[in-house]
Write a protein that holds these residues in place. Structure first.
Motif, PDB file in Angstrom:
ATOM      1  N   VAL A  20       3.824   5.838 -23.411  1.00 42.20           N
ATOM      2  CA  VAL A  20       3.026   5.895 -24.685  1.00 42.20           C
ATOM      3  C   VAL A  20       1.476   5.525 -23.811  1.00 42.20           C
ATOM      4  O   VAL A  20       1.386   4.587 -23.221  1.00 42.20           O
ATOM      5  N   HIS A  21       0.729   6.413 -23.857  1.00 40.87           N
ATOM      6  CA  HIS A  21      -0.720   6.067 -23.726  1.00 40.87           C
ATOM      7  C   HIS A  21      -0.761   5.736 -22.312  1.00 40.87           C
ATOM      8  O   HIS A  21      -1.401   4.408 -22.265  1.00 40.87           O
ATOM      9  N   SER A  22      -0.340   6.305 -21.331  1.00 40.38           N
ATOM     10  CA  SER A  22      -0.520   5.765 -20.083  1.00 40.38           C
ATOM     11  C   SER A  22      -0.486   6.615 -19.022  1.00 40.38           C
ATOM     12  O   SER A  22      -0.490   8.078 -19.094  1.00 40.38           O
ATOM     13  N   ILE A  23      -0.627   6.241 -17.815  1.00 45.00           N
ATOM     14  CA  ILE A  23      -0.937   7.031 -16.486  1.00 45.00           C
ATOM     15  C   ILE A  23       0.111   6.863 -15.615  1.00 45.00           C
ATOM     16  O   ILE A  23       0.754   5.801 -15.158  1.00 45.00           O
ATOM     17  N   ILE A  24       1.080   7.847 -15.743  1.00 41.93           N
ATOM     18  CA  ILE A  24       2.404   7.827 -14.709  1.00 41.93           C
ATOM     19  C   ILE A  24       2.132   8.702 -13.509  1.00 41.93           C
ATOM     20  O   ILE A  24       2.132  10.051 -13.643  1.00 41.93           O
ATOM     21  N   SER A  25       1.912   8.234 -12.635  1.00 41.10           N
ATOM     22  CA  SER A  25       1.561   8.622 -11.202  1.00 41.10           C
ATOM     23  C   SER A  25       2.900   9.467 -10.421  1.00 41.10           C
ATOM     24  O   SER A  25       4.001   9.534 -11.057  1.00 41.10           O
TER      25      SER A  25
ATOM     26  N   TYR B 280      -4.611  11.129  -7.922  1.00 41.66           N
ATOM     27  CA  TYR B 280      -5.674  11.221  -7.132  1.00 41.66           C
ATOM     28  C   TYR B 280      -5.804   9.618  -6.246  1.00 41.66           C
ATOM     29  O   TYR B 280      -5.485   8.779  -6.533  1.00 41.66           O
ATOM     30  N   ARG B 281      -6.774   9.732  -5.266  1.00 44.65           N
ATOM     31  CA  ARG B 281      -7.225   8.620  -4.877  1.00 44.65           C
ATOM     32  C   ARG B 281      -9.068   8.540  -5.240  1.00 44.65           C
ATOM     33  O   ARG B 281      -9.444   9.453  -5.177  1.00 44.65           O
TER      34      ARG B 281
ATOM     35  N   SER C 182      -4.998   4.551  -5.529  1.00 40.14           N
ATOM     36  CA  SER C 182      -4.718   5.534  -6.443  1.00 40.14           C
ATOM     37  C   SER C 182      -5.436   5.354  -7.828  1.00 40.14           C
ATOM     38  O   SER C 182      -5.894   4.220  -8.357  1.00 40.14           O
ATOM     39  N   PHE C 183      -5.842   6.668  -8.322  1.00 40.73           N
ATOM     40  CA  PHE C 183      -6.290   6.662  -9.528  1.00 40.73           C
ATOM     41  C   PHE C 183      -5.959   8.022 -10.528  1.00 40.73           C
ATOM     42  O   PHE C 183      -6.129   9.140  -9.633  1.00 40.73           O
TER      43      PHE C 183
ATOM     44  N   VAL D  45      -0.740   1.827 -16.253  1.00 42.76           N
ATOM     45  CA  VAL D  45      -0.941   2.454 -15.066  1.00 42.76           C
ATOM     46  C   VAL D  45       0.228   2.340 -14.250  1.00 42.76           C
ATOM     47  O   VAL D  45       0.492   1.108 -13.690  1.00 42.76           O
ATOM     48  N   LEU D  46       0.899   3.300 -13.832  1.00 40.98           N
ATOM     49  CA  LEU D  46       2.071   3.507 -12.757  1.00 40.98           C
ATOM     50  C   LEU D  46       1.426   3.933 -11.635  1.00 40.98           C
ATOM     51  O   LEU D  46       1.342   5.558 -11.811  1.00 40.98           O
TER      52      LEU D  46
END
Length: 381
Positions: free
Chosen positions: A309-314, A37-38, A32-33, A329-330
């Protein structure tokens, strides 16, 4: 099958062992990214946006998730009977089954797939790179030069050039030298591992390479140097956009952080060349009454009751009351329970950080904290 001008062969069997626990259960292209996405989405979307509607996806390492994720190719508008997306795993023959031995061997074992479409050109791609490229521009350059092979290249910092296959070219973009990871590079033009071949030459070359006992059956190590030595017409196509091969935890984390900010290096919101995904439909993201979000990408179905804060919350991730997530990154389904503090970390899919646990460090000299899929981190761990 109708004749195709250009088809793509997408190499998506990579183990990605340097990504550690992130690839323990899945192939690197399936990681995952970017919130929804993957990694494989980027190459598939590039094909769709470039009008390349016939793509063979060559899988190998832990392929189940990748197979089910790609499915019919509908998410990338490739669910068609005449071409579309085809999954091409290693298969058994009358003489037995064998793993793909190298990048060239993987394509060699699927020459029958290529020949059924009788294409003029074959585009060879990697399924584990992040970039946005119009392959039609590369194909136009290939035709203009009447090339036998075109290699996509991009300038890299001189101090990093020894990590790549390095191209030396003349004033007309013709390749005069190709050196795999040279100690003393005489150019900083690096091969991106993206190739367009004249189809007939590719098939002939791969059949000859297959019976060469000295070959490692690799495009960079064997096929390209052989074509160059034979005097074939090899040219470059220079790309100057965003491109990353997230091969390590550090590069994965940094590239994720590069998606954030007012003017990110890689714009996921480019409507002219959208990145498509087969992420399941989820309800909208929810931010609770005491929740706050600052400079984050937030996926559908996620719930934030604490502070991010300043993160990727999937997609479908959860941040509990009083919890803080920063510079992290979650991945999909990750849970950070109430009062926990997660900083400079990557949480695998469906992993859990229990109440009040502190994970990670703001100290840049320390490695990014990484938790695998389905792992529970409790107090004292």
């Amino acid at each position: 099958m109708s004749k195709k001008e250009c088809i793509a062969m997408l190499l998506a069997g990579g183990q990605g062992s340097r990504l550690g626990v992130l690839t323990k259960e899945v192939a690197k292209p399936a990681v995952s990214f970017g919130g929804k996405y993957r990694i494989v989405d980027f190459a598939l979307s590039n094909c769709a946006n470039s009008g390349i509607d016939t793509v063979g996806v060559l899988t190998q390492y832990r392929p189940y998730l990748l197979h089910s994720y790609i499915g019919t190719g509908a998410a990338w508008n490739m669910d068609q009977s005449d071409g579309g997306v085809s999954i091409l795993p290693p298969y058994a023959t009358q003489t037995g089954g064998v793993w793909y031995e190298g990048t060239a061997d993987a394509v060699t074992q699927n020459i029958g797939y290529i020949e059924q479409f009788d294409p003029e050109y074959v585009l060879i791609l990697s399924g584990d790179q992040l970039y946005n490229m119009d392959y039609q521009k590369m194909l136009a350059n290939h035709k203009r030069h009447k090339a036998d092979l075109t290699v996509a290249v991009m300038p890299v910092p001189w101090e990093e050039a020894s990590r790549f296959g390095i191209i030396t070219q003349d004033d007309d973009e013709r390749i005069v030298k190709f050196t795999e990871k040279p100690n003393k590079p005489d150019s900083n033009l690096a091969s991106m591992g993206i190739y367009i071949f004249d189809a007939k030459l590719l098939v002939e070359t791969l059949k000859a390479d297959a019976i060469d006992q000295t070959s490692e059956h690799d495009f960079g190590n064997d096929v390209i140097p052989k074509l160059l030595a034979d005097g074939k017409r090899l040219y470059t196509y220079e790309y100057n956009g965003f491109w990353r091969d997230v091969g390590t935890i550090a590069s994965y984390h940094q590239t994720s952080m590069d998606l954030l900010g007012a003017n990110p290096d890689f714009d996921l919101y480019d409507t002219g060349a959208p990145i498509m995904s087969n992420a399941n439909t989820n309800p909208p993201a929810y931010v609770g009454p005491n929740g706050s979000v600052e400079d984050c990408l937030v996926g559908n179905g996620s719930s934030i009751y604490g502070r991010a804060v300043h993160s990727i919350i999937s997609t479908s991730a959860f941040v509990g009351e009083g919890a803080v997530v920063e510079d992290s990154v979650l991945l999909p389904g990750a849970t950070v329970k109430a009062g926990a503090h997660v900083v400079r970390a990557i949480l695998g899919e469906n992993s859990t950080v229990e109440d009040d646990v502190v994970l990670g460090s703001i100290d840049q000299t320390k490695d990014t904290a990484v938790i695998g899929n389905d792992v529970v981190v409790g107090k004292g761990e």
